[in-house]
Design a protein around this motif. Sequence first.
Motif, PDB file in Angstrom:
ATOM      1  N   HIS A  89      -3.860   4.232  11.213  1.00 57.90           N
ATOM      2  CA  HIS A  89      -3.707   2.904  11.809  1.00 57.90           C
ATOM      3  C   HIS A  89      -3.989   3.046  13.305  1.00 57.90           C
ATOM      4  O   HIS A  89      -3.377   3.875  13.964  1.00 57.90           O
ATOM      5  CB  HIS A  89      -2.287   2.393  11.579  1.00 57.90           C
ATOM      6  CG  HIS A  89      -2.125   0.932  11.847  1.00 57.90           C
ATOM      7  ND1 HIS A  89      -2.470   0.356  13.053  1.00 57.90           N
ATOM      8  CD2 HIS A  89      -1.683  -0.076  11.070  1.00 57.90           C
ATOM      9  CE1 HIS A  89      -2.231  -0.945  12.994  1.00 57.90           C
ATOM     10  NE2 HIS A  89      -1.756  -1.229  11.798  1.00 57.90           N
TER      11      HIS A  89
ATOM     12  N   ASN B 191       4.370  -2.073   8.144  1.00 57.18           N
ATOM     13  CA  ASN B 191       3.571  -2.758   9.171  1.00 57.18           C
ATOM     14  C   ASN B 191       3.427  -4.255   8.960  1.00 57.18           C
ATOM     15  O   ASN B 191       3.203  -4.983   9.917  1.00 57.18           O
ATOM     16  CB  ASN B 191       2.195  -2.121   9.273  1.00 57.18           C
ATOM     17  CG  ASN B 191       2.296  -0.751   9.898  1.00 57.18           C
ATOM     18  OD1 ASN B 191       2.958  -0.575  10.918  1.00 57.18           O
ATOM     19  ND2 ASN B 191       1.689   0.238   9.273  1.00 57.18           N
ATOM     20  N   TYR B 192       3.526  -4.691   7.744  1.00 62.02           N
ATOM     21  CA  TYR B 192       3.399  -6.126   7.457  1.00 62.02           C
ATOM     22  C   TYR B 192       2.193  -6.766   8.137  1.00 62.02           C
ATOM     23  O   TYR B 192       2.343  -7.755   8.860  1.00 62.02           O
ATOM     24  CB  TYR B 192       4.687  -6.869   7.837  1.00 62.02           C
ATOM     25  CG  TYR B 192       5.837  -6.512   6.924  1.00 62.02           C
ATOM     26  CD1 TYR B 192       5.961  -7.150   5.691  1.00 62.02           C
ATOM     27  CD2 TYR B 192       6.755  -5.538   7.272  1.00 62.02           C
ATOM     28  CE1 TYR B 192       7.004  -6.815   4.838  1.00 62.02           C
ATOM     29  CE2 TYR B 192       7.796  -5.200   6.420  1.00 62.02           C
ATOM     30  CZ  TYR B 192       7.917  -5.836   5.204  1.00 62.02           C
ATOM     31  OH  TYR B 192       8.932  -5.517   4.366  1.00 62.02           O
ATOM     32  N   CYS B 193       1.031  -6.217   7.914  1.00 54.81           N
ATOM     33  CA  CYS B 193      -0.175  -6.919   8.336  1.00 54.81           C
ATOM     34  C   CYS B 193      -0.152  -8.238   7.560  1.00 54.81           C
ATOM     35  O   CYS B 193       0.217  -8.263   6.374  1.00 54.81           O
ATOM     36  CB  CYS B 193      -1.411  -6.101   8.000  1.00 54.81           C
ATOM     37  SG  CYS B 193      -1.405  -4.510   8.868  1.00 54.81           S
TER      38      CYS B 193
ATOM     39  N   VAL C 237       0.914  -4.803   0.365  1.00 54.87           N
ATOM     40  CA  VAL C 237       1.442  -3.447   0.157  1.00 54.87           C
ATOM     41  C   VAL C 237       2.910  -3.278   0.568  1.00 54.87           C
ATOM     42  O   VAL C 237       3.701  -2.720  -0.190  1.00 54.87           O
ATOM     43  CB  VAL C 237       0.525  -2.393   0.829  1.00 54.87           C
ATOM     44  CG1 VAL C 237       1.172  -1.024   0.861  1.00 54.87           C
ATOM     45  CG2 VAL C 237      -0.805  -2.323   0.085  1.00 54.87           C
ATOM     46  N   PRO C 238       3.334  -3.753   1.748  1.00 50.78           N
ATOM     47  CA  PRO C 238       4.736  -3.553   2.116  1.00 50.78           C
ATOM     48  C   PRO C 238       5.714  -4.200   1.133  1.00 50.78           C
ATOM     49  O   PRO C 238       6.845  -3.743   0.992  1.00 50.78           O
ATOM     50  CB  PRO C 238       4.845  -4.229   3.492  1.00 50.78           C
ATOM     51  CG  PRO C 238       3.453  -4.212   4.025  1.00 50.78           C
ATOM     52  CD  PRO C 238       2.560  -4.401   2.832  1.00 50.78           C
TER      53      PRO C 238
ATOM     54  N   ARG D 153      -1.883  -6.861  13.665  1.00 53.64           N
ATOM     55  CA  ARG D 153      -2.364  -5.473  13.673  1.00 53.64           C
ATOM     56  C   ARG D 153      -1.852  -4.684  14.886  1.00 53.64           C
ATOM     57  O   ARG D 153      -1.955  -3.462  14.922  1.00 53.64           O
ATOM     58  CB  ARG D 153      -3.890  -5.439  13.618  1.00 53.64           C
ATOM     59  CG  ARG D 153      -4.449  -5.906  12.298  1.00 53.64           C
ATOM     60  CD  ARG D 153      -4.196  -4.891  11.191  1.00 53.64           C
ATOM     61  NE  ARG D 153      -5.013  -3.693  11.323  1.00 53.64           N
ATOM     62  CZ  ARG D 153      -4.901  -2.635  10.521  1.00 53.64           C
ATOM     63  NH1 ARG D 153      -3.986  -2.597   9.568  1.00 53.64           N
ATOM     64  NH2 ARG D 153      -5.677  -1.593  10.681  1.00 53.64           N
TER      65      ARG D 153
ATOM     66  N   TYR E  58      -2.050 -10.188   6.035  1.00 53.62           N
ATOM     67  CA  TYR E  58      -2.803 -10.425   4.796  1.00 53.62           C
ATOM     68  C   TYR E  58      -2.344  -9.523   3.650  1.00 53.62           C
ATOM     69  O   TYR E  58      -2.756  -9.709   2.515  1.00 53.62           O
ATOM     70  CB  TYR E  58      -4.306 -10.131   5.052  1.00 53.62           C
ATOM     71  CG  TYR E  58      -4.523  -8.787   5.721  1.00 53.62           C
ATOM     72  CD1 TYR E  58      -4.523  -7.603   4.996  1.00 53.62           C
ATOM     73  CD2 TYR E  58      -4.672  -8.707   7.105  1.00 53.62           C
ATOM     74  CE1 TYR E  58      -4.653  -6.384   5.611  1.00 53.62           C
ATOM     75  CE2 TYR E  58      -4.804  -7.487   7.732  1.00 53.62           C
ATOM     76  CZ  TYR E  58      -4.802  -6.328   6.977  1.00 53.62           C
ATOM     77  OH  TYR E  58      -4.913  -5.120   7.588  1.00 53.62           O
ATOM     78  N   CYS E  59      -1.495  -8.550   3.927  1.00 54.35           N
ATOM     79  CA  CYS E  59      -1.379  -7.413   3.006  1.00 54.35           C
ATOM     80  C   CYS E  59      -0.108  -7.438   2.155  1.00 54.35           C
ATOM     81  O   CYS E  59       0.994  -7.642   2.659  1.00 54.35           O
ATOM     82  CB  CYS E  59      -1.430  -6.124   3.811  1.00 54.35           C
ATOM     83  SG  CYS E  59      -1.484  -4.667   2.758  1.00 54.35           S
TER      84      CYS E  59
ATOM     85  N   GLN F  87      -0.031   5.226   3.670  1.00 50.49           N
ATOM     86  CA  GLN F  87      -0.624   3.936   4.061  1.00 50.49           C
ATOM     87  C   GLN F  87      -0.999   3.982   5.526  1.00 50.49           C
ATOM     88  O   GLN F  87      -1.952   3.365   5.959  1.00 50.49           O
ATOM     89  CB  GLN F  87       0.356   2.780   3.836  1.00 50.49           C
ATOM     90  CG  GLN F  87       0.807   2.604   2.406  1.00 50.49           C
ATOM     91  CD  GLN F  87      -0.335   2.327   1.461  1.00 50.49           C
ATOM     92  OE1 GLN F  87      -1.418   1.938   1.875  1.00 50.49           O
ATOM     93  NE2 GLN F  87      -0.107   2.539   0.185  1.00 50.49           N
TER      94      GLN F  87
ATOM     95  N   CYS G 150       5.099   1.125   3.394  1.00 48.80           N
ATOM     96  CA  CYS G 150       4.516   0.673   4.657  1.00 48.80           C
ATOM     97  C   CYS G 150       5.429  -0.371   5.287  1.00 48.80           C
ATOM     98  O   CYS G 150       5.946  -1.246   4.597  1.00 48.80           O
ATOM     99  CB  CYS G 150       3.139   0.060   4.408  1.00 48.80           C
ATOM    100  SG  CYS G 150       2.363  -0.503   5.939  1.00 48.80           S
TER     101      CYS G 150
HETATM  102 FE1  SF4 Z   1       0.386  -1.450   5.681  1.00 49.73          FE
HETATM  103 FE2  SF4 Z   1      -2.253  -0.949   5.622  1.00 49.73          FE
HETATM  104 FE3  SF4 Z   1      -1.283  -3.124   4.386  1.00 49.73          FE
HETATM  105 FE4  SF4 Z   1      -1.299  -3.043   7.067  1.00 49.73          FE
HETATM  106  S1  SF4 Z   1      -3.126  -2.999   5.717  1.00 49.73           S
HETATM  107  S2  SF4 Z   1       0.412  -3.692   5.778  1.00 49.73           S
HETATM  108  S3  SF4 Z   1      -0.923  -0.857   7.443  1.00 49.73           S
HETATM  109  S4  SF4 Z   1      -0.849  -0.983   3.857  1.00 49.73           S
END
Ligand code: SF4
Length: 467
Positions: A266, A187-189, A194-195, A305, A191-192, A229, A185
């Motif tokens: 998304h 996107n670098y939201c 995952v990236p 977002r 809070y997240c 994602q 991913c």
């Molecule tokens: Fe990526 Fe989803 Fe995390 Fe946003 S919430 S950074 S879109 S995995």
Amino acid sequence: MKSNVFVPQEELDIQHQIAAELFREIRPRGLTFYVETFGCQMNVRDSETVKGWLTEAGYSEASEKDSADFILFNTCCVRDHAEKRLMGNIGALKELKDANPGLLIGICGCMMQQEGMAKKLLKRFPHVSLIFGTNVLHKFPEMLRDVLNGDRIAVTDRANDAIAEDMPKLRDNPRTAFVNIMYGCDNYCAYCIVPYVRGRERSRKPEDIRDEIVALAKDGVTEITLLGQNVNSYGNDGSTGMHFADLLRYVSDVPGVKRIRFMSSHPKDLNEDVMRAIAELPNVCHHVHLPVQSGNNEVLKRMNRKYTREHYLSIIERLRAMVPDIEFTTDIIVGFPGETEEAFLDTMSLVEEVGFAAAFTFAYSPRVGTVAAKREDQIPESVKKQRLHALNELQARKTVENNETYIGHIGEVLVEGCDERGADTMLYGKYQNFKMVYFPGCPELLNRYVTVKVTKTNKNSLLGEMI
Ligand code: SF4
Ligand code: 5AD
């Protein structure tokens, strides 16, 4: 235009060869494995690959943890309680290992991709032999061989974003299957995590995705869930020559596939093309999991977002106009840093307005390394808890309202499960638009399609009868 990197076939051939060698040693010993998966569908899909490798290497699946010769935890790190739970789980295995020194214990998944985590755990838990991250699944046979030879290893390669095709898989369900269309991913939201742990966004080739679906359909699978994602950004980097809507069209005519689902979407790039594909393609399901996260524009901005409340609502409105029976589910975070009471009430009003079929709600959990974790305006846990409670109460009422609109509804259901605890055997399964219904029936109907009419609702669920 980006071009994706693939793990060379020769490398995979070597791994298959190692698995074949291990098979000759392991199969006669009758060894078994047990894989426990935490987190999202991505992890479920990764576990299928690891189980596939273990099977290719001669192991068979154990029915319970206590009797297995190889126990693996596939971990998640999206929220912090996962870590505490994992530590407890791993600690508890020490007794099993003491009783059976031949037992191998492994940990894999997103949490192992966190900076320093793999090494830390290998040191902390001497009864664990194998730790590996999400980007090295294609090396599993080699890693397995090493630990069978007595090594203790931690293999993570955060920089590796090569796509590995030609890996085995072992699936539980004969009718439904997950198919990755992309990994990572970008996107670098705020809070997240995952990236940081799953790496850069990369899309599989359309032909590889279609080939996998064709093979699954030949194997009897009728319902496919395309995973990413953010599936809506499929091919946005120009690496595949196709965007998500094109991909939906490209795979939708695979013979035998009755239902195509996809997640997650998304809102920033669920475009008109995708909407049309959902409306026009007969086997694309009328359900969109569309995480909104917050109903307040300020918070959305700070979350990075890249859409507004108004944009989100306009997607819902347009899709409902095009696809009248569409259902939406969502993810929501309460207590993001700086979330005021008014901002939270905007989330409440959005939930009231949209009428989600279901919402997965979370209290914000700071993740080390993310932008939001560094903010000073963190919300007290007690406030997060109160907000979560209020939101859940509201959604529970909205779920009841949504359910009530289904009285008298008739449609096809794929039978997913069977509950034999009560006086009547109850089957359950989903309509194409993701609504779940319970109805009396016999266990032989498991994994079959039946037509069900909704007769009543109770709180969270629809009740019906076969017609
Ligand atoms: Fe990526 Fe989803 Fe995390 Fe946003 S919430 S950074 S879109 S995995
Ligand atoms: N805290 C709380 N919830 C989170 N999610 C992701 N990161 C966090 C976090 N740090 C939620 C989001 C996402 C879902 C998979 O998990 O709602 O959509």
